[in-house]
Motif scaffolding. Structure first.
Motif, PDB file in Angstrom:
ATOM      1  N   ASN A 102       1.092  -1.486   0.146  1.00 13.03           N
ATOM      2  CA  ASN A 102      -0.323   0.233  -0.064  1.00 13.03           C
ATOM      3  C   ASN A 102       0.510   1.406   0.126  1.00 13.03           C
ATOM      4  N   ARG A 104       1.612   3.281   1.848  1.00 10.37           N
ATOM      5  CA  ARG A 104       2.140   3.678   2.876  1.00 10.37           C
ATOM      6  C   ARG A 104       3.357   2.895   3.487  1.00 10.37           C
ATOM      7  N   ARG A 105       3.037   1.578   2.820  1.00  9.30           N
ATOM      8  CA  ARG A 105       4.124   0.694   2.906  1.00  9.30           C
ATOM      9  C   ARG A 105       5.312   1.033   2.342  1.00  9.30           C
ATOM     10  N   ARG A 107       5.972   3.975   1.144  1.00 14.18           N
ATOM     11  CA  ARG A 107       6.460   5.328   1.591  1.00 14.18           C
ATOM     12  C   ARG A 107       7.966   4.648   2.280  1.00 14.18           C
ATOM     13  N   GLU A 108       7.761   3.291   3.632  1.00 18.73           N
ATOM     14  CA  GLU A 108       8.704   2.929   4.461  1.00 18.73           C
ATOM     15  C   GLU A 108       9.688   2.837   4.023  1.00 18.73           C
ATOM     16  N   GLU A 121       9.932   6.558  -4.432  1.00 21.94           N
ATOM     17  CA  GLU A 121       8.426   6.206  -3.907  1.00 21.94           C
ATOM     18  C   GLU A 121       8.381   5.322  -5.540  1.00 21.94           C
TER      19      GLU A 121
END
Lengths: 199, 199
Positions: A102, A104-105, A107-108, A121
């Motif tokens: 996802n 968010r992931r 980005r991590e 990204e």
DNA sequence: ACGATATGAATGAATG
DNA sequence: CATTCATTCATATCGT
């Protein structure tokens, strides 16, 4: 283990088990060598090599890919190329994660990877997209669809199978262009410096 | 929906080849690592490094078939070379306007071509990809040399075909899957004593 | 033998 | 996601 002879020629494999066994031995040996060297180095150097996560490697110390690209000036870095470190991490994540990263992931991951080299990204995103799409291509083989009735080369037998789970054993499959010097990349030249070529 | 049931698959490398490749990569990696470490060590010490932990190797423990391998007997890693017949057909199809190699079509073509020698869908796929890309980029024309659709294809094909009849379609792969060494041989444990994801 | 060229293959990025 | 494009790498072949 039993192997089924599909072409009727169990003996014409390009690489014999014996040879393969040798390869395995070589690897095992290199493992030992590397460990020894590492130990040796660490024992007489205050510079942490492994304790800090083997930064030496990340710092381009050994990354062949990076080295090669930079050697060329690296001015043309149009297309992102993952460093071995990054690749390994990516592969790892890919393996466990359901391959559905996802945003968010992403980005991590990007953040994490940026510690090992330039990355964005978008790169991560693309990578996962491609990774997934490409692993979709297993090779169920079976070209025998309708081989008609010719009978020339019955020897052909694409023993395809086994998905491309290559990324596993270490995820270092990106080392294709690694310098694989000479066929005889024996350890000799390693041990005896670069003199073994002298003869 | 017809997902790739079991046919498609542009990626159909024989797994043996793939596995061997992986092995080779691993070795290559170790070579690099060892070299770097050795260098590091030597830069810090003038001690006889070789006699330290490498004895095992020199003592014959290391028995590379390397020398015999890529000599020419050739291992598995060979890139596909279309036979003249195949090339003709491919060129033909290409010119016919089916410049749109649909996955479906690819399969058909592959099937047909497989009657003239070992080939995979991936090969066909790549061929078209390259053919198109090449045509685009290669617009210098005007060079009446021998471009266009003269005898470029046939000529080359015939030339290479016979000459390179060594590992051609005939005795290519018959080997089955080779056993793979323990995945643990990866250099992960070497590279990291820590985890990659500190998140 | 080495270097240039042709081309198969791998893969990041773009597009639908 | 599925396909396609573009760039790059690697190797085979040929030339000098």
């Amino acid at each position: 283990m039993d192997r089924e002879i599909q072409n009727g020629a169990y003996d014409d494999r390009v690489m014999t088990e014996e040879q393969i066994e040798t390869l395995r031995k070589q690897i095992a040996i290199y493992v030992v060598i590397s460990e020894q060297l590492l130990l040796l180095y660490n024992s007489l150097s205050s510079s942490p090599l492994i304790s800090s996560g083997m930064n030496a490697i990340e710092s381009g110390f050994f990354d062949p890919m990076v080295a090669s690209s930079s050697a060329h000036g690296m001015s043309s870095r149009h297309r992102w190329t993952p460093t071995s470190m990054q690749l390994q991490i990516l592969e790892n994540i890919y393996k466990e994660g359901s391959g559905t990263p996802n945003p968010r992931r992403i980005r991590e991951i990007t953040t994490e990877l940026s510690e090992h080299g330039q990355i964005s990204e978008k790169n991560v995103y693309n990578w996962f997209q491609n990774r997934r799409a490409r692993s979709k291509r297993k090779q169920p083989q079976t070209t025998t669809t309708k081989m008609a009735g010719q009978a020339d080369d019955a020897a052909v037998a694409v023993t395809t199978e086994e998905r491309r789970s290559c990324g596993d054993s270490g995820g270092f499959e990106s080392y294709d262009h690694i310098l694989f010097p000479t066929p005889d990349l024996g350890i000799e030249h390693l041990l005896s410096g670069k003199k073994f070529m002298d003869s």
